[in-house]
Scaffold this active site. Structure first.
Site, PDB file in Angstrom:
ATOM      1  CG  ASP A 239      -2.379   0.477   0.670  1.00 21.70           C
ATOM      2  OD1 ASP A 239      -1.980   1.466   0.277  1.00 21.70           O
ATOM      3  OD2 ASP A 239      -4.325  -0.052   1.022  1.00 21.70           O
ATOM      4  CG  LEU A 298     -17.547  12.994 -19.227  1.00 26.89           C
ATOM      5  CD1 LEU A 298     -16.817  12.392 -19.217  1.00 26.89           C
ATOM      6  CD2 LEU A 298     -18.337  11.983 -21.021  1.00 26.89           C
ATOM      7  CG  ASN A 300     -19.507  19.008 -13.776  1.00 28.36           C
ATOM      8  OD1 ASN A 300     -19.875  19.564 -14.610  1.00 28.36           O
ATOM      9  ND2 ASN A 300     -20.856  18.428 -12.318  1.00 28.36           N
ATOM     10  CE1 TYR A 355     -13.256   2.303  -8.830  1.00 32.12           C
ATOM     11  CE2 TYR A 355     -15.656   1.771  -9.335  1.00 32.12           C
ATOM     12  CZ  TYR A 355     -14.516   1.100  -9.355  1.00 32.12           C
ATOM     13  OH  TYR A 355     -14.312   0.203  -7.759  1.00 32.12           O
TER      14      TYR A 355
END
Length: 449
Positions: A239, A298, A300, A355
């Site tokens: 991580d 999209l 923004n 995403y």
């Protein structure tokens, strides 16, 4: 995050009131309890519906697990029903077995299982054969939506030359019958080859394996590390440095190694390989869990919102996988890659174009990697979670969160352990014949397939 509504409708006066009002009443799901000893595989008797050698082979497999197996309707609660449809060649032949299943569903125990076993349709099939084999898709998914009290319905789809007692078919059957598949519902596990090896100990199938888990500091990644360790694996958790303290805590819990690095760096794979091989001598499993969201409509969307999501969720995996595949002798038994996709990559989601793109790209990458890994006895698969109770979903507005929890057949959110259990199965020796697949952990979320 706990689901207060689930608790209310399962206790006291509020349980009675919810029943009278006809409100959704999600059940407590049957999950694996690591502290429990001799927990039964299923909550009752097992019934096999079907005829011929394949049904006989499945009955023998269940008997080998010391289950109480019946070929006719047994007395009392039924913990699982396995419906064998591999020998059907015309749609009308399904009637007797499907109606036999229907006659026993009211006897299915809470947390019970229905599993169909069928053959994959092929473009070269006769139309009647293709019809009955494809018809099982709609049959199983519809059955799964009718089940109640935490019961689930899933299917195993065998390639034409695959026996139902092949290692991966047996492994898939055990996974789908067990508490490990609590939030897997309405899904099919495709067994493509006869590869795979049954573990000596079904409770620790990853004994002697070395696993790398990215994004292991918290949430789903931390639970993946815990479940892989529970199943016998040595774990290297990865991580970002900012999560170093949390990562160290998780790795201390599982006796693993913590490696702080940014997976988008060009030397990430080299550092992972060096650390794992210097300590353990090998890498058998890589779980690409690390991912980020930068949600915006999209209209923004700023370049950094798009580019950062693609860089972490896809590009980093592509670079690392290239390095892993190029490393000679990394895993003598064949490398297992498991990537985290999402139902957003299958059905899309408002405000998540970046995403959704990245997670659909992960699915495409996985399918393209599968034949390359198969040459070395490895596999590449993906897991697509639906609504899972995490820190991220806890930030969703309360009303939206409640709606999202109820939009699946089990009428609740899943737990990080549900995702981890599925990953552990796909990484196991018995899943060697399952390659290039995307297995959803979504409670049969009402989106996509």
């Amino acid at each position: 995050m706990s689901d207060a509504y689930l608790e209310l409708v399962n206790s006291g006066v509020t349980k009675t009131l919810a029943k009278k009002l006809g409100l959704p009443r999600p059940a407590h799901l049957r999950r694996t309890d690591p502290a429990a000893v001799d927990t039964p595989l299923i909550p009752g008797r097992a019934m096999v519906i079907g005829e011929g050698p394949d049904a006989d082979a499945i009955a023998r497999t269940l008997l080998g697990w010391d289950l109480d197996v019946h070929r006719n309707v047994p007395d009392g609660r039924i913990g699982a029903v396995v419906v064998v449809l591999t020998d059907l060649t015309r749609p009308e032949q399904a009637s007797q077995r499907v109606l036999a299943l229907g006659s026993v569903l009211r006897s299915l125990a809470p947390g019970g299982r229905v599993v169909t076993v069928s053959r994959a349709a092929d473009p070269g099939d006769e139309p009647a054969v293709a019809a009955v084999r494809t018809g099982v898709d709609g049959l199983l998914r519809s059955i799964a939506k009718e089940l109640r009290a935490g019961a689930t319905g899933n299917g195993i789809v065998l390639g034409d030359q695959i026996s139902p007692d092949a290692p991966s078919a047996v492994g898939a059957l055990r996974f789908l019958l067990s508490a490990r598949s609590a939030f897997v519902d309405g899904q099919f596990v495709h067994v493509n080859t006869a590869d795979g090896v049954a573990p000596a100990d079904w409770t620790r199938p990853l004994q002697g394996r070395v696993a790398v888990v990215t994004g292991a500091a918290r949430g789903i990644g931390a639970e993946i590390a815990r479940v892989l360790h529970r199943d016998g694996a040595q774990v290297l958790g990865v991580d970002v440095p900012a999560a170093g303290e949390s990562l160290a805590t998780v790795m201390n819990q599982v006796g693993g190694i913590a490696l702080q690095l940014d997976i988008t760096s060009g030397d990430a794979a080299a550092r992972i390989i060096e650390r794992a091989t210097s300590r353990y001598g090998r890498i058998d499993i890589v779980v690409h869990n690390a991912g980020i969201t930068r949600d915006k409509l999209l209209a923004n969307m700023k370049p950094d919102h798009w580019d950062s999501v693609v860089a972490v969720n896809v590009e980093a995996q592509l670079r690392m996988n290239g390095a892993f595949l190029a490393a000679d002798g990394l895993s003598p038994d064949g490398l297992r890659l498991v990537s985290l996709a999402s139902t957003s990559g299958i059905a899309g989601n408002r405000g998540q174009t970046n995403y959704g793109f990245s997670k659909a790209a992960v699915i495409g990458m996985t399918r393209a990697l599968a034949p390359r890994l198969a040459d070395g006895a490895g596999t590449a698969n993906a897991v697509a979670p639906g609504f899972i109770e995490t820190e991220m979903t806890a930030r969703i507005p309360a009303l939206t969160r409640q709606v999202a929890r109820r939009l699946n057949s089990l009428q609740q959110g899943g737990q990080p352990v549900d995702v981890a259990e599925t990953i552990a199965f796909l990484a196991s020796p018995q899943a060697g014949g399952i390659n290039g697949e995307v297995l959803r952990v979504c409670g049969q979320n009402l989106v996509g397939q």
